[in-house]
Design an enzyme around this catalytic site. Structure first.
Site, PDB file in Angstrom:
ATOM      1  N   HIS A 179      -4.605   5.147 -10.848  1.00  0.00           N
ATOM      2  CA  HIS A 179      -5.562   6.092 -10.272  1.00  0.00           C
ATOM      3  C   HIS A 179      -5.031   7.519 -10.300  1.00  0.00           C
ATOM      4  O   HIS A 179      -3.837   7.766 -10.166  1.00  0.00           O
ATOM      5  CB  HIS A 179      -6.032   5.670  -8.881  1.00  0.00           C
ATOM      6  CG  HIS A 179      -4.962   5.579  -7.827  1.00  0.00           C
ATOM      7  ND1 HIS A 179      -4.591   6.661  -7.062  1.00  0.00           N
ATOM      8  CD2 HIS A 179      -4.213   4.533  -7.391  1.00  0.00           C
ATOM      9  CE1 HIS A 179      -3.654   6.279  -6.194  1.00  0.00           C
ATOM     10  NE2 HIS A 179      -3.405   5.001  -6.381  1.00  0.00           N
ATOM     11  N   ASP A 181      -5.947  10.026  -8.261  1.00  0.00           N
ATOM     12  CA  ASP A 181      -5.957  10.769  -6.995  1.00  0.00           C
ATOM     13  C   ASP A 181      -4.752  10.461  -6.119  1.00  0.00           C
ATOM     14  O   ASP A 181      -4.017   9.489  -6.342  1.00  0.00           O
ATOM     15  CB  ASP A 181      -7.253  10.470  -6.229  1.00  0.00           C
ATOM     16  CG  ASP A 181      -7.398   8.987  -5.882  1.00  0.00           C
ATOM     17  OD1 ASP A 181      -7.099   8.140  -6.742  1.00  0.00           O
ATOM     18  OD2 ASP A 181      -7.784   8.678  -4.742  1.00  0.00           O
ATOM     19  N   ASP A 214       2.956   7.147  -6.137  1.00  0.00           N
ATOM     20  CA  ASP A 214       1.614   6.550  -5.978  1.00  0.00           C
ATOM     21  C   ASP A 214       0.526   7.535  -6.392  1.00  0.00           C
ATOM     22  O   ASP A 214       0.181   8.413  -5.631  1.00  0.00           O
ATOM     23  CB  ASP A 214       1.451   6.117  -4.521  1.00  0.00           C
ATOM     24  CG  ASP A 214       0.096   5.498  -4.225  1.00  0.00           C
ATOM     25  OD1 ASP A 214      -0.641   5.175  -5.169  1.00  0.00           O
ATOM     26  OD2 ASP A 214      -0.244   5.356  -3.040  1.00  0.00           O
ATOM     27  N   GLU A 248      -9.221   6.127  -5.473  1.00  0.00           N
ATOM     28  CA  GLU A 248      -8.650   4.878  -4.951  1.00  0.00           C
ATOM     29  C   GLU A 248      -8.272   5.028  -3.487  1.00  0.00           C
ATOM     30  O   GLU A 248      -8.431   4.107  -2.687  1.00  0.00           O
ATOM     31  CB  GLU A 248      -7.415   4.484  -5.772  1.00  0.00           C
ATOM     32  CG  GLU A 248      -6.911   3.053  -5.537  1.00  0.00           C
ATOM     33  CD  GLU A 248      -5.992   2.911  -4.331  1.00  0.00           C
ATOM     34  OE1 GLU A 248      -5.796   1.781  -3.874  1.00  0.00           O
ATOM     35  OE2 GLU A 248      -5.478   3.930  -3.814  1.00  0.00           O
ATOM     36  N   GLU A 249      -7.780   6.212  -3.119  1.00  0.00           N
ATOM     37  CA  GLU A 249      -7.305   6.415  -1.748  1.00  0.00           C
ATOM     38  C   GLU A 249      -8.465   6.443  -0.744  1.00  0.00           C
ATOM     39  O   GLU A 249      -8.238   6.502   0.462  1.00  0.00           O
ATOM     40  CB  GLU A 249      -6.459   7.690  -1.654  1.00  0.00           C
ATOM     41  CG  GLU A 249      -5.228   7.683  -2.565  1.00  0.00           C
ATOM     42  CD  GLU A 249      -4.175   6.634  -2.182  1.00  0.00           C
ATOM     43  OE1 GLU A 249      -4.371   5.915  -1.189  1.00  0.00           O
ATOM     44  OE2 GLU A 249      -3.164   6.538  -2.912  1.00  0.00           O
ATOM     45  N   ASP A 277      -2.637  -3.429 -12.564  1.00  0.00           N
ATOM     46  CA  ASP A 277      -2.889  -2.226 -11.778  1.00  0.00           C
ATOM     47  C   ASP A 277      -1.643  -1.952 -10.936  1.00  0.00           C
ATOM     48  O   ASP A 277      -0.707  -2.751 -10.901  1.00  0.00           O
ATOM     49  CB  ASP A 277      -4.122  -2.451 -10.887  1.00  0.00           C
ATOM     50  CG  ASP A 277      -4.635  -1.142 -10.257  1.00  0.00           C
ATOM     51  OD1 ASP A 277      -4.215  -0.054 -10.700  1.00  0.00           O
ATOM     52  OD2 ASP A 277      -5.461  -1.220  -9.325  1.00  0.00           O
ATOM     53  N   HIS A 560       2.515   8.051   0.615  1.00  0.00           N
ATOM     54  CA  HIS A 560       1.579   8.468   1.674  1.00  0.00           C
ATOM     55  C   HIS A 560       2.247   9.298   2.771  1.00  0.00           C
ATOM     56  O   HIS A 560       1.644   9.553   3.795  1.00  0.00           O
ATOM     57  CB  HIS A 560       0.870   7.266   2.323  1.00  0.00           C
ATOM     58  CG  HIS A 560      -0.079   6.573   1.377  1.00  0.00           C
ATOM     59  ND1 HIS A 560      -1.175   5.883   1.811  1.00  0.00           N
ATOM     60  CD2 HIS A 560      -0.101   6.480   0.031  1.00  0.00           C
ATOM     61  CE1 HIS A 560      -1.818   5.370   0.766  1.00  0.00           C
ATOM     62  NE2 HIS A 560      -1.180   5.735  -0.327  1.00  0.00           N
TER      63      HIS A 560
HETATM   64 ZN   LIG Z   1      -2.103   3.956  -5.065  1.00  0.00          ZN
END
Ligand SMILES: [Zn+2]
Ligand SMILES: *[C@@H]1O[C@H](CO)[C@@H](O)[C@H](O)[C@H]1NC(C)=O
Ligand SMILES: *[C@@H]1O[C@H](CO)[C@@H](O)[C@H](O)[C@H]1NC(C)=O
Ligand SMILES: *[C@@H]1O[C@H](CO)[C@@H](O)[C@H](O)[C@H]1NC(C)=O
Length: 590
Positions: A179, A181, A214, A248-249, A277, A560
């Protein structure tokens, strides 16, 4: 041990009994009894007692998986022409010039902040999506060969779908996901970062910034692999498809969902040999290195609990207000959690069995319970007791509940006409939405009745009466079933291919860097959350959440939050992983 003893006992006894001819019947019986007793104690009872107390020993080099509870495939190197290319590329990836190039690819991607917020409106209306435009421009500039060779379709403006057709259209394509984002950086914490969050700064060891791990490390590693393969004139036999969402987030509704619908429409059901993934990597557990591709995801559901009662002045209140009743319901909910078991066949069970089978330093008590628990229910309960002392493992194995939001009341002198709570459940892989829903009617029925409330749960009437004081309504505004579990048995070729590729990558990267490599074991694992794959279930039965990160060297621990970073060495190994996987899958029988 137990089987040998059983075989030994009758044979040895027969041999001795037939010998002496002169014995009386009495002495014979006496001897036999004594003989059997000795044998029983020596070969049957004692070993059992010893096993109970000390468990299977762990020989140096790891416990040898005696009954094949966690078979390992051999490292799998690409063969033929692909093998030569693979050897060349593994060497290339260890060169300084390539490492610099890879680092700059990832740094550049981190420098474009592609933040996703939970409350974003549709693409085209909410301007915050516009950061994806510059990100696409960056990719175009950084990977020119991909953009001049592969077919690119933009789905819902920012979803990226690259297609690289193979020469053999009868082979099912492979699908690689990632992803674009990232989660936003909290502005209050910017000064706590070792290096600014959108700098992509490389300090000689790691690339720093939001998204460095991520999931831009995954997306860029895939593109780096494809760009390099194209530069080396690789032409795939099996088609390769890349699908990169952009939200995705926030659960993927505008990115992954339309991408999956597009793919389903164009390729059809079960059209892909395998899907990879973002997900876990490898890390040391009890002295062994384990890679744990996610073969399942728990389900997830929000359950809304509402109480409606007549309003009025708070100077003349009823015995219980909506808020008081809701509180009782929540207390009762927490007092009755879902029973959690370590069930055979679930991903958590499989991970633990692999660790018990291959890690040298598993505590003997735990190893014994797990090994014996393969057959004995009593031992499995013992294993469960030990394992669930770890709350995180218990949460992964079972259906959880967390009351996350409450609301009710508007004014100090007015009775609350309604009170609501939102409970988030994560549903065990061996359970279902149906099981979850079945839990509620019985859970609240007696309370609803004692409060004189009508009760509706998931549109079914549980309690109804013309004359009630108010209403209790339980509903589910959001619900996702647990993901289908990816097969990992002996016939599951994609799992074997992935496992072999992981083991080879790990060894080859260390060989190319002149380092020693211990063995890596592959164990089926579980994702704690949901990735974009939740929209892709119909596209393949073989979905893996795995990106070969070295989890021992940061990265994953700080996603995150402040100080997200990616070790360059780990990133280069991820590129080798995708290279190995693509070359192995190219002509494999899948
Ligand atoms: Zn992720
Ligand atoms: C691998 O490298 C050797 C030496 O540079 C070269 O001769 C050969 O063509 C390369 N093979 C492939 C498949 O790229
Ligand atoms: C981020 O890393 C820097 C440098 O290592 C350190 O000083 C800082 O405390 C870290 N921040 C957090 C929140 O861990
Ligand atoms: C339940 O509430 C209704 C409506 O307020 C009332 O008529 C009835 O008597 C109540 N029943 C009990 C058992 O409290």
């Amino acid at each position: 041990m137990a089987n040998d003893t059983k075989a030994l006992l009758p044979q040895a006894a027969e041999g001795r009994v037939s010998k002496p001819a002169k014995w009386t019947t009495k002495s014979r019986v006496f001897f036999l009894l004594k003989f059997y007793w000795t044998f029983y104690v020596l070969f049957w009872l004692l070993p059992r007692l010893i096993c109970e107390h000390f468990g299977p020993s762990s020989p140096p080099g790891g416990y040898v998986d005696p009954d094949g509870a966690c078979p390992q495939v051999d490292a799998l190197e690409p063969a033929g022409a692909n093998g030569e290319l693979w050897a060349n590329l593994s060497a290339l990836y260890a060169e300084d010039s390539y490492e610099k190039r890879a680092i700059s690819w990832l740094s550049g991607a981190v420098r474009v902040p592609t933040e996703t917020y939970d409350d974003m409106g549709p693409v085209g209306e909410d301007e915050r999506w516009d950061t994806r435009g510059p990100f696409h421009e960056y990719l175009l500039e950084a990977f020119p060969t991909i953009h001049s060779s592969l077919k690119l379709t933009k789905v819902n403006t920012y979803g990226l779908l690259y297609e690289w057709p193979g020469t053999d259209s009868t082979l099912k394509p492979i699908l690689l996901m990632g992803h674009q984002d990232v989660v936003p950086v909290n502005p209050d914490t910017v000064d706590q970062w070792a290096h600014p969050p959108y700098s992509g700064y490389f300090d000689g060891e790691s690339i720093w910034g939001r998204g460095s791990s991520d999931d831009k490390s995954g997306l860029i590693a895939i593109l780096a692999t494809i760009e390099t393969l194209l530069e080396h004139k690789f032409q795939p036999t099996r088609s390769i498809v890349l699908s990169f969402g952009f939200d995705e987030e926030a659960g993927g509704p505008q990115g992954a969902k339309p991408l999956a619908e597009f793919l389903l429409d164009k390729y059809g059901k079960d059209a892909f040999a395998l899907i990879i993934d973002e997900g876990a990597g490898y890390v040391e557990q009890f002295g062994g290195i384990f890679a744990t591709p996610g073969i399942g995801e728990k389900g997830s559901a929000n359950v809304k609990i509402e109480i409606h009662t007549p309003g009025g002045h708070s100077s003349i209140p009823p015995k219980h207000t909506s808020i008081g009743m809701l509180s009782s319901l929540l207390v009762h909910l927490e007092a009755n959690p879902f029973p959690v078991h370590l069930s055979r066949g679930t991903p958590v069970y499989q991970t633990l069995q692999c660790v018990a089978a291959h890690a040298p330093d598993v505590p003997p008590k735990l190893r014994r319970a797990l090994v014996k628990g393969r057959k004995s229910d009593r031992q499995l309960r013992k294993a469960e007791e030990i394992v669930f002392e770890n709350n995180a493992l218990k949460a992964l194995a079972g259906t959880t509940q967390a009351a996350d939001i409450v609301a009710g009341g508007v004014k100090s002198n007015a009775l609350p006409e309604q009170a609501t709570a939102l409970v988030n459940h994560r549903i065990a892989t061996d359970s279902s939405l149906k099981d979850l829903r079945a839990h509620y009617p019985g859970l609240f029925k007696h309370l609803a009745s004692s409060f004189n409330l009508s009760y509706t749960a998931f549109d079914a009437t549980i309690l109804d009466s013309k004359a009630t004081f108010g209403d209790l309504i339980v509903s589910s505004p959001y619900a996702l079933e647990p993901a289908p579990v990816t097969p990992t048995d002996a016939d599951a070729k994609p799992y074997a291919l992935l496992s072999g590729s992981i083991r080879t990558t790990y060894a080859k990267r260390r060989e190319a860097k002149g380092l020693e490599a211990e063995k890596v074991f592959v164990a089926p694992g579980i994702m704690s959350g949901n990735t974009d794959t939740k929209y892709y279930w119909d596209l393949s039965k073989h979905i893996f959440r795995y990106n070969h990160h070295n989890q021992g060297t940061g990265g994953l621990g700080r996603i995150h939050t402040v100080n997200e970073s990616m070790e360059s060495e780990s990133f280069l190994e991820v590129i080798l992983f995708f290279t190995t996987l693509i070359l192995n899958a190219d002509s494999a029988d899948l």
